[in-house]
Design an enzyme around this catalytic site. Structure first.
Site, PDB file in Angstrom:
ATOM      1  N   ARG A 247       0.846  -1.184   0.000  1.00 24.44           N
ATOM      2  CA  ARG A 247       0.000   0.000   0.000  1.00 24.44           C
ATOM      3  C   ARG A 247       0.882   1.234   0.000  1.00 24.44           C
ATOM      4  NH1 ARG A 247      -3.442  -2.546  -1.828  1.00 24.44           N
ATOM      5  NH2 ARG A 247      -5.521  -2.966  -1.027  1.00 24.44           N
ATOM      6  N   GLU A 276      -3.641   7.228  -4.440  1.00 21.08           N
ATOM      7  CA  GLU A 276      -3.974   6.780  -5.805  1.00 21.08           C
ATOM      8  C   GLU A 276      -5.387   7.224  -6.179  1.00 21.08           C
ATOM      9  OE1 GLU A 276      -3.730   2.538  -6.120  1.00 21.08           O
ATOM     10  OE2 GLU A 276      -1.730   2.466  -5.266  1.00 21.08           O
ATOM     11  N   HIS A 294      -0.570   0.179  -9.961  1.00 19.43           N
ATOM     12  CA  HIS A 294      -1.337  -0.786  -9.151  1.00 19.43           C
ATOM     13  C   HIS A 294      -1.845  -1.963 -10.000  1.00 19.43           C
ATOM     14  CE1 HIS A 294      -3.804  -1.072  -5.200  1.00 19.43           C
ATOM     15  NE2 HIS A 294      -3.544  -2.279  -5.687  1.00 19.43           N
TER      16      HIS A 294
HETATM   17  C1  DGY Z   1      -5.857  -5.875  -3.224  1.00 23.09           C
HETATM   18  O1  DGY Z   1      -6.455  -6.923  -3.478  1.00 23.09           O
HETATM   19  O2  DGY Z   1      -5.871  -5.367  -2.110  1.00 23.09           O
HETATM   20  C2  DGY Z   1      -5.157  -5.246  -4.362  1.00 23.09           C
HETATM   21  O3  DGY Z   1      -4.387  -4.171  -3.971  1.00 23.09           O
HETATM   22  C3  DGY Z   1      -6.154  -4.836  -5.425  1.00 23.09           C
HETATM   23  O4  DGY Z   1      -6.984  -3.851  -4.886  1.00 23.09           O
END
Ligand code: DGY
Length: 328
Positions: A247, A276, A294
């Site tokens: 993250r 983001e 991402h």
């Molecule tokens: C998750 O599954 O958390 C990925 O980052 C996709 O959102």
């Protein structure tokens, strides 16, 4: 329940906030009564609250911030919220629990895809892939040279895995195949790490000091917010590489950009960003970062599996069973 009873039960009405892969939407249409948005979304929370009157379940993604207020605004018809993500940092789980909503996520199914992309950005950062691509695409490559774009071998380097959950373990297994030595920090040592000959560190600081490459695989929580900052970057070995596929909030962007500009860190491989889809523009001005938007779970197989996982959870709930990936 008999087959006939199951057949006669009304199909759960599912409000879906984004377009999903074709196979997932096909199953939605076969087994549920979906409310789909053809323009791809994301739809705002106001619209979700309004449209949710017509639904029993909500299928969201990491783009929809389900705060306490957002849950409070949902009509009583909604019983379960399934998120197409393993991460739940966009959801106030306590508020969901208090207000009586069931929440599910998509663990396991994206572990391999995310671990794969972690190695992609790790190699991209270590081997200066962005610089190579740039010169090639701009028509400025004058030919092979013995000293051109010299990067760093992964073999023999120490990989620090911060967060040895499913994805961290899968990253470590891949890195072992590249000849890296595995170190990790986790709240507790994990039994699976023994097979990876991984060394446990009981503090983040201790891990940072030995991480030639640091891979962030921890969740985005208040505790991990800006865990990587000026102070912690300074603990890492000279020329270290930072990799983040977890993250964006775990990294203080300004501190990382400073460290990349000054050469304190050799390079970074990033698939996630704080705030983001806005990205700190400082990353665009430097060549020693390999960045992706991402894409960790972005394969057909994985996004299908994530979608099916959401549908399995919703189906389980409405047939009176415990949803397998319930988080609230
Ligand atoms: C998750 O599954 O958390 C990925 O980052 C996709 O959102």
């Amino acid at each position: 329940m008999t087959e006939n009873a199951a057949e006669s039960r009304p199909r759960p009405r599912v409000l879906v906030t984004r377009r999903l892969p074709a196979d997932v939407e096909a199953r939605l249409r076969t087994e549920f009564s979906p409310l789909l948005y053809e323009d791809g979304g994301p739809i705002g929370l106001d619209k979700i609250a309004a449209e949710a009157e017509k639904a029993d379940a909500l299928l969201i993604t990491g783009s929809e911030k389900m705060t306490g207020d957002a849950f409070a605004a949902l009509p009583k018809s909604i019983r379960i919220v399934a998120t197409l993500s393993v991460g739940t940092d966009h959801i106030d789980l306590d508020a969901a629990r208090k207000l009586g909503f069931v929440v599910t996520n998509t663990p396991d199914v994206l572990t391999d895809a995310t671990a794969d992309i972690t190695l992609l950005v790790m190699l991209g950062a270590a081997r200066r892939a962005y610089e190579g691509q740039k010169i090639l695409r701009e028509g400025r490559w004058t030919g092979w040279a013995p000293t051109q774009f010299l990067g760093t071998d992964l073999r023999g380097k120490r990989l620090g895995v911060l967060g040895m959950g499913r994805i961290g373990q899968a990253v470590a297994a891949r890195a072992r195949a590249f000849g890296m030595k595995i170190h990790y920090h986790n709240r507790r040592p994990v039994a699976e790490a023994e097979a990876l000959a991984a060394t446990y560190h009981d503090t983040v600081e201790s891990l940072l000091r030995v991480s030639d490459v640091l891979s962030l695989n921890c969740p985005g929580t208040p505790e991990t917010h800006h865990l990587i900052n000026d102070r912690t970057i300074d603990m890492m070995p000279p020329n270290a590489i930072l990799v983040n596929t977890a993250r964006g909030s775990v990294v203080d962007d300004e501190a990382l950009i400073r460290a990349l500009k000054s050469g304190r860190l050799q390079s970074a491989g990033l698939d996630v960003f704080e705030g983001e889809p806005k990205v700190n523009p400082g990353y665009f001005d430097i060549d020693n970062c390999y960045i992706l938007p991402h894409m960790g779970s972005a394969t057909v197989e994985t996004r299908n599996a994530m979608g099916f996982c959401c549908l399995d959870n919703i189906a389980a709930y409405f047939s009176g069973q415990e949803p397998p990936a319930r988080v609230a």
